[in-house]
Design an enzyme around this catalytic site. Structure first.
Site, PDB file in Angstrom:
ATOM      1  N   GLU A 124      -0.014   1.448  -7.276  1.00  0.00           N
ATOM      2  CA  GLU A 124      -0.317   1.212  -8.694  1.00  0.00           C
ATOM      3  C   GLU A 124      -1.547   1.961  -9.197  1.00  0.00           C
ATOM      4  OE1 GLU A 124      -0.334  -3.004  -9.345  1.00  0.00           O
ATOM      5  OE2 GLU A 124       1.828  -3.148  -9.037  1.00  0.00           O
ATOM      6  N   TRP A 148       8.488  -7.762  -6.270  1.00  0.00           N
ATOM      7  CA  TRP A 148       9.264  -7.139  -5.183  1.00  0.00           C
ATOM      8  C   TRP A 148       8.780  -7.611  -3.817  1.00  0.00           C
ATOM      9  CZ3 TRP A 148       7.775  -2.271  -2.242  1.00  0.00           C
ATOM     10  CH2 TRP A 148       6.391  -2.093  -2.224  1.00  0.00           C
ATOM     11  N   ASP A 149       7.603  -8.228  -3.796  1.00  0.00           N
ATOM     12  CA  ASP A 149       7.007  -8.723  -2.551  1.00  0.00           C
ATOM     13  C   ASP A 149       8.033  -9.493  -1.715  1.00  0.00           C
ATOM     14  OD1 ASP A 149       5.125  -8.347  -4.661  1.00  0.00           O
ATOM     15  OD2 ASP A 149       3.598  -9.470  -3.576  1.00  0.00           O
ATOM     16  N   LYS A 207      -3.632   2.756  -4.014  1.00  0.00           N
ATOM     17  CA  LYS A 207      -3.955   1.338  -3.848  1.00  0.00           C
ATOM     18  C   LYS A 207      -3.280   0.807  -2.575  1.00  0.00           C
ATOM     19  CE  LYS A 207      -3.382  -2.962  -6.485  1.00  0.00           C
ATOM     20  NZ  LYS A 207      -2.631  -3.577  -7.583  1.00  0.00           N
ATOM     21  N   GLN A 208      -2.110   1.379  -2.263  1.00  0.00           N
ATOM     22  CA  GLN A 208      -1.305   0.801  -1.180  1.00  0.00           C
ATOM     23  C   GLN A 208      -0.299   1.816  -0.651  1.00  0.00           C
ATOM     24  OE1 GLN A 208       0.049  -1.449  -4.747  1.00  0.00           O
ATOM     25  NE2 GLN A 208       1.624  -2.159  -3.310  1.00  0.00           N
TER      26      GLN A 208
HETATM   27  C1  BGC Z   1       0.500  -4.922  -5.835  1.00  0.00           C
HETATM   28  C2  BGC Z   1       1.990  -5.042  -6.060  1.00  0.00           C
HETATM   29  C3  BGC Z   1       2.396  -6.475  -5.794  1.00  0.00           C
HETATM   30  C4  BGC Z   1       1.587  -7.445  -6.633  1.00  0.00           C
HETATM   31  C5  BGC Z   1       1.881  -8.891  -6.324  1.00  0.00           C
HETATM   32  C6  BGC Z   1      -0.238  -5.933  -6.691  1.00  0.00           C
HETATM   33  O1  BGC Z   1      -1.598  -5.883  -6.395  1.00  0.00           O
HETATM   34  O2  BGC Z   1       0.051  -3.635  -6.170  1.00  0.00           O
HETATM   35  O3  BGC Z   1       2.680  -4.178  -5.202  1.00  0.00           O
HETATM   36  O4  BGC Z   1       3.746  -6.633  -6.074  1.00  0.00           O
HETATM   37  O5  BGC Z   1       0.221  -7.235  -6.362  1.00  0.00           O
HETATM   38  O6  BGC Z   1       1.562  -9.192  -5.009  1.00  0.00           O
END
Ligand code: BGC
Length: 762
Positions: free
Chosen positions: A484, A356-357, A594-595
């Protein structure tokens, strides 16, 4: 171009730093990506990811599940490390030239973002006492996407003698692996089998093929010597490689230059990849290298004209921001045969998968600077819609499309569904990008031929997933939001908010365009009914968005606030990122993020919560977010800007802008973090400048962060070109191309016309 745009680094040949430089000085053009590895190689014990990649070229490999539960994915795709054409070994007067066995007196790396090349400048003091200067320039050509050049120039400063170049063409190479890091592949076989390796005259070529995906890769190399004296050249085959040996006299104070041209092609795009590369090299090698450099510069000067960000008051920051933008240009696919990988074409992190980035963090950059590239990315997603429908069916849906969490061709490649397939918000990101692209460009043709179908199919998935509870609220159960460290939850605020937007926009746009021929056909093809469109509107209106009265915030999900809070203050520094040190289940049982998750939802959908709720939520999540993902600080910066928390906005932005240049996450060696790079751009444009393009048009609400004198950037909006400049006292907007238009400055209606710039005090 106002000032030189260069990133320069001294080289000290420490393994860790070399690894980092392989990524930072990678040469890529959206089709080919060649890591900045040393031409001569590194000592055996040095870690190196010696990689060359082609966008979308992949192999299918088994992904054994520990328990064969129904419909779990048992195969995955992985990006290919293709033919190595970057190896060149140099011997001068019998001494092998490399920084590990020779004395280096000065060494520097340069990325020139105005000219579009990387350079290695090295001075050696040879054992014979002679001084040798070596300049190696590499370019992945933007206009001729299959072409990569190395210009290897040497100068015997104070001696004469002979130089011997051994230049390699190695078709079968292995992928990189690290069994200890879940973000990398755990095996590293060579996925390509040689079909042909031959030469004709001085041109070498090879054809390789993968076993499972059947992807064919062709490569060709050619050499040209520029020197006072005649060179002797011969090709030999050795251990599966073709080696071109060139002998040339060296004269004191004179330069000798070897030009190595390499071309690549694949069967995904071409019927005859071999003919493509050999034909291309025959044509290209008669053009002067200067002309190729001029074309590169011309391409980039157009790019910077459309996108160049000026930040007055912090040149280093300005360079970092431009570096990020440059890397996005290098990473973005130039055709719909490929999406964009989380690491672009700069490394094998996440095995070259697309997440999704791209849609959430990178498409916004291209929408404003190069809408055609944004459209490419979305067209790729459209081409994978059939696979997304199959993916939805696999998971048990009767209707709709579920885009895969990570993929290359459109099939799910995530082996761990709790933070993979369950991340349904990928549908939210893709639909959000489709809507944003349409709102900013007015490209109805795209909407009617691709976008609307994607919106309807993703909206159908939400309808099929969600359920009404006894209070009449529409719930989405068992999904994973962006964070995550919290998986498989009920009513993730972010997911529900994205789903509501997807549902509402799909229904509204369908109704708006329902009489158009394309939509009449779509209605028939997909069996869309009025009942279904009404159901979409109803679900959007009834979408449950968790709110907690006690805290006055939006909880990340139904159970989030009932969990104990992770003690971040007492967590040892070496335990970060937590994902490498704690079992996922352990993490899931705590309030630790995490984010950005709800904080991102607030930025995207500010109308869903009051300002007070958003600020309280920001403060709450700030305390429990580790930012272990690089997709996080940029979002905190944007949301802080939106909420008027200017100091916070600047401090989070600072973390994001230099994330790769300073290797803040200590994994830039595996490739750049493209989402963060796009997020950094958004933090300025959408954050500091408050630029938003919504259904009702263009909005700006700029401020100047402390410590900066001014900033400015150009952008595209509905086919016109504009430029916004912000300093301490005022905001100025100029219309540089196209018709005048209305926009909103904070809540005030304004107009910009051709006659004179619009100016307003701040
Ligand atoms: C992140 C995801 C991201 C993926 C690829 C993961 O560490 O939690 O949101 O899509 O990395 O960059």
């Amino acid at each position: 171009m106002q000032t030189s745009m260069k990133i320069t680094r001294k080289e000290n040949y420490e393994p860790k730093e070399l690894n980092l430089h392989e990524t930072l000085f990678c040469s890529a053009n959206g089709y080919i990506g060649i890591r900045g590895t040393l031409e001569e190689g590194v000592p055996e014990h040095f870690p190196t990811m010696r990689g060359q990649y082609l966008a979308g070229a992949y192999e299918i490999i088994p992904m054994k599940q520990a328990e064969s539960l129904c419909n779990l994915v048992e195969k995955k795709q992985t990006m290919l490390n293709i033919c190595d054409t970057q190896t060149i070994r140099l011997t001068v007067n019998g001494q092998e030239i490399d920084p590990f066995s020779c004395k280096v007196t000065d060494a520097e790396r340069v990325l020139d973002m105005g000219e579009g090349y990387t350079e290695r400048l090295t001075h050696y003091s040879l054992s014979s006492g002679g001084q040798l200067a070596v300049r190696i320039r590499r370019m992945a050509h933007f206009a001729i996407k299959e072409l990569f050049t190395i210009e290897y120039e040497i100068e015997a400063i104070d001696f004469t003698g002979e130089a011997v170049f051994d230049s390699w063409h190695t078709p079968e190479v292995a992928n990189y692996s690290d069994p200890d890091d879940p973000r990398l592949a755990d095996e590293s076989p060579c996925y390509l089998t040689r079909q042909e390796l031959a030469y004709k005259g001085s041109m070498s070529y090879s054809v390789t093929k993968t076993k499972e995906s059947g992807v064919v890769i062709a490569a060709a190399t050619e050499h040209i010597i520029a020197a006072d004296d005649k060179a002797e050249s011969m090709i030999r085959e050795e251990g599966g490689s073709l080696i071109t040996r060139i002998r040339i006299p060296l004269r004191k104070g004179r330069k000798v230059t070897l030009l190595k041209y390499a071309a690549f092609s694949d069967s995904i795009r071409e019927k005859e990849p071999r003919q493509k590369v050999t034909g291309l090299l025959s044509r290209v090698t008669v053009i002067s290298i200067k002309q190729l450099y001029d074309e590169q510069k011309a391409y980039l000067s157009k790019f910077w004209e459309r996108s160049r960000m000026s930040i007055d008051g912090d040149k280093e920051l300005e360079d970092a921001v431009c570096f990020n933008m440059y890397q996005l240009l290098c990473a973005a696919p130039r055709d719909p045969h490929s999406g964009m990988a989380a690491k672009g074409l700069s490394g094998e992190g996440y095995e070259g998968h697309f997440f999704w980035d791209t849609e959430m963090y990178v498409v916004p950059f291209f929408i404003l600077t190069d809408p055609a590239l944004a459209k490419n990315i979305l067209a790729y997603r459209y081409s994978t819609l059939p696979a997304a429908r199959e993916n939805a069916a696999l998971v048990g849906h009767k209707k709709g499309a579920l885009y895969p969490w990570r993929t290359i061709t459109g099939v799910e490649c995530s082996g761990y569904f709790p933070s993979g397939t369950a991340a349904y918000h990928i549908n939210g990101a893709i639909s959000y990008a489709v809507i944003s692209y349409h709102q900013a460009t007015g490209d109805d043709e795209f909407l009617l031929t691709m976008g609307l179908e994607m919106l309807i199919e993703t909206a159908r998935l939400w309808l099929d997933t969600g359920v009404y509870d006894r209070k009449g609220r529409f719930n989405i159960f068992e999904v994973t939001g962006p964070d995550e460290y919290t998986c498989m939850v009920n009513n993730n605020y972010y997911t529900n908010a994205s789903a509501a937007y997807n549902l509402r926009c799909a229904a509204d746009l369908y109704e708006k365009y329902r009489d158009r021929t394309e939509v009449i056909k779509l209605t028939k093809d997909l069996g869309i009914t009025d009942l279904e469109i009404d159901a979409m509107k109803k679900a959007a209106d009834a979408m449950y968005l968790p709110y907690d009265e006690d805290y006055g915030i939006n909880p990340q999900d139904d159970a989030f606030l009932d969990k104990p809070v992770w003690d971040l203050a007492s967590t040892p520094k070496e335990d970060f990122p937590l994902l490498l040190h704690y079992h996922p289940l352990h993490l899931y049982r705590y309030q630790v993020c995490k984010q950005a998750d709800t904080v991102l939802a607030h930025f995207l959908f500010p109308d869903l919560a009051s300002r007070e709720t958003m600020e309280k939520s920001f403060r709450y999540y700030e305390k429990i977010t580790t930012h272990d993902s690089s997709l996080s600080t940029c979002v905190f910066s944007m949301t802080a800007s939106m909420l008027g928390l200017h100091d916070e906005a600047l401090s989070y932005f600072g973390d994001s802008a230099k994330l790769d240049l300073l290797n803040r996450h200590e994994n830039t060696k595996d490739g750049v973090h493209t989402a963060n790079m796009g997020g950094c751009y958004m933090a300025i444009v959408n954050g500091f400048a408050g630029l938003r393009i919504r259904k009702d048009g263009l909005h700006i609400s700029p401020f100047l962060p402390k410590g900066l004198r001014s900033y400015s950037f150009p952008f595209s909006y509905m086919g016109r070109k504009l430029k916004l400049s912000v300093d301490e006292d005022k905001a100025v907007m100029e219309l540089t191309e196209g018709e005048g238009c209305a926009f909103k400055f904070f809540d005030k209606e304004e107009m910009i016309g051709k006659e004179k710039p619009w100016t307003h005090g701040l």
